[in-house]
Design an enzyme around this catalytic site. Structure first.
Site, short mmCIF file in Angstrom:
data_model
loop_
_atom_site.label_atom_id
_atom_site.label_comp_id
_atom_site.label_asym_id
_atom_site.label_seq_id
_atom_site.Cartn_x
_atom_site.Cartn_y
_atom_site.Cartn_z
N HIS A 220 0.80 -1.23 0.00
CA HIS A 220 0.00 0.00 0.00
C HIS A 220 0.84 1.28 0.00
O HIS A 220 0.33 2.38 -0.16
CB HIS A 220 -1.02 0.00 1.15
CG HIS A 220 -0.47 0.21 2.52
ND1 HIS A 220 -0.59 1.40 3.19
CD2 HIS A 220 0.19 -0.62 3.36
CE1 HIS A 220 -0.04 1.28 4.39
NE2 HIS A 220 0.44 0.08 4.52
N CYS A 343 0.17 9.46 19.46
CA CYS A 343 -0.97 9.83 20.28
C CYS A 343 -1.43 8.59 21.03
O CYS A 343 -1.80 7.60 20.43
CB CYS A 343 -2.08 10.35 19.38
SG CYS A 343 -3.50 10.90 20.33
N1 PLP Z 1 7.81 0.06 8.33
C1 PLP Z 1 7.72 1.33 7.92
C2 PLP Z 1 8.97 2.12 7.72
C3 PLP Z 1 6.47 1.92 7.69
O1 PLP Z 1 6.41 3.20 7.29
C4 PLP Z 1 5.31 1.14 7.89
C5 PLP Z 1 3.97 1.74 7.71
O2 PLP Z 1 3.76 2.92 7.95
C6 PLP Z 1 5.46 -0.20 8.28
C7 PLP Z 1 6.73 -0.70 8.49
C8 PLP Z 1 4.27 -1.09 8.47
O3 PLP Z 1 3.68 -1.41 7.24
P1 PLP Z 1 2.17 -1.93 7.18
O4 PLP Z 1 1.29 -0.72 7.30
O5 PLP Z 1 2.02 -2.60 5.86
O6 PLP Z 1 1.99 -2.89 8.31
#
Ligand code: PLP
Length: 401
Positions: A220, A343
């Site tokens: 995503h 938060c």
């Molecule tokens: N790692 C990083 C650097 C992220 O920015 C995110 C999501 O914001 C994730 C891991 C987690 O991904 P997911 O939303 O697919 O669980």
């Protein structure tokens, strides 16, 4: 006096009174699905269980195999190294916790991690500390948001069960020296997990060239479906599974694979890689315009990270303005952004990333993360630039810091 809570809940009300065009500046949180991913997802939504030993199962499995091959090719991995997961978070957990369990008997209990990891990694490391006797070694970052070379050398001068450093930080966009991590880790046989969730689809990523042991990505973030993650995992050392079950995906991620999501992920990645250069140029140009506009409108704006950063990330801080007030005021004008602060129980705290960078509370509480993507235009940037001076002035009047 803390006045900012008065803004909470008002943004939607303000917006209802006027017809406001929504402008999205939170592409690092999630980005709209690409049309090709939507169409691919719809095309394969009827597929059944790819593990089925009959015609429909074989058909589903063929679609899955094709998605796996395409992703492997795009990310410089072998098809067998591509593991479909339910999220980037899941991929990070399998990488960090799985590698620890696979190698701790030989490599010992040390786990090396940067202090700015996403909570998907941070909490996985803390979990290992609390439940599995791991000894975490935290590598600090400098004021610009990049891991400190001396501390990295020191932390990796002894064997560790796993070292984990993200490719690019989700809040500041700061790109980390993974090649350095890999080179230092290799001297003592330490496997490396890299969280590349923010980088895949935006920067060229080649799994074999990077030389890491496992790598996490999330569809995503590059225009694929939400709830679809990727773990690239070498054959050896292979992580141990963190959940058990039917043994799908090399036993690393049990559970029936969502074939339509896997195919849509591959389609989104193919387009992201194919259009990377032009999307990079587009977003970089918008970023420059936004930075110049913010500087002009609010001369005391603080730009948080030092280069190199991701092309779409603009992380800024406005001393004396609370992030909640900034976000509500922007939201009331149809400008959607995020803070980067955490938060919990209604109390906003400065994020662990800004804390790790040594930023003082009154500054860090006024953080604003603006992340641009392929769907943004010059008009979007100009709308934000027009609004920002008044938003910051009002947020500062509301105070609360
Ligand atoms: N790692 C990083 C650097 C992220 O920015 C995110 C999501 O914001 C994730 C891991 C987690 O991904 P997911 O939303 O697919 O669980």
């Amino acid at each position: 006096m803390v006045l900012w809570p008065m803004f909470v809940g008002r943004a939607a009300e303000w917006r209802k009174r006027r017809v406001v065009r929504m402008v999205y500046f939170d592409h690092a949180a999630t980005t709209p699905m690409r049309q090709t991913a939507i169409e691919t997802w719809m095309k394969y939504a009827h597929e059944l269980n790819p593990g089925g030993q009959y015609a429909s199962g074989r058909r589903a499995n063929a679609v899955l195999a094709q998605a796996r091959e395409q992703i492997a090719e795009l990310l410089g991995a072998d098809p067998v190294e591509v593991v479909f997961t339910g999220s980037g978070t899941e991929a990070d957990n399998i990488g960090v916790r799985g590698l620890f369990h696979a190698t701790c008997a030989e490599q010992g209990q040390r786990v090396v991690a940067s202090t700015i990891e996403h909570s998907a990694v941070l909490e996985a490391v803390k979990y290992l500390e609390q439940h599995d006797g791991a000894q975490a070694v935290w590598v600090p970052v400098d004021r610009g948001g990049h891991v400190c070379e001396d501390a990295l050398v020191d932390a990796l001068s002894k064997p560790a069960a796993v070292a984990t450093v993200m490719l690019a930080n989700n809040e500041t966009g700061a790109i980390q020296p993974i090649d350095r991590v890999v080179a230092l880790a290799a001297e003592h046989g330490t496997p490396v997990h890299v969280d590349a969730v923010q980088a895949v689809g935006k920067l060229p990523v080649d799994f074999h060239e990077l030389g890491v042991t496992t790598l996490a990505a999330s569809a995503h973030k590059f225009g694929g479906p939400r709830g679809s993650g990727l773990l690239l995992a070498r054959r050896s050392p292979a992580p141990q599974p963190v959940i058990v079950g039917g043994g799908q995906e090399r036993g690393l991620r049990s559970g029936t694979v969502d074939v339509a999501a896997a195919a849509a992920t591959a389609a989104a990645l193919a387009e992201a890689v194919e259009q990377m250069e032009q999307e990079h140029e587009h977003v970089e140009a918008l970023r420059k315009r936004l930075i110049a506009g913010l500087r002009e409108q609010v001369p005391d704006v603080i730009f948080t990270a030092s280069e190199p950063v991701l092309p779409g990330h603009v992380h800024v801080m406005f001393e004396g303005a609370h992030a909640d007030a900034l976000l509500m005021l922007l939201d009331s004008q149809g400008l959607e952004a995020s803070a980067g602060s955490t938060c919990s129980s209604g109390v906003t705290r400065m994020s662990h990333v800004l804390e790790a960078m040594g930023i003082a509370q009154p500054v860090g509480l006024g953080a604003l993360r603006l992340t641009l993507g392929r769907t943004n235009s010059v008009h979007d940037v100009d709308a934000l630039v027009r609004a920002i001076a008044d938003v910051v002035r009002r947020a500062r009047v509301a105070g609360g810091v």
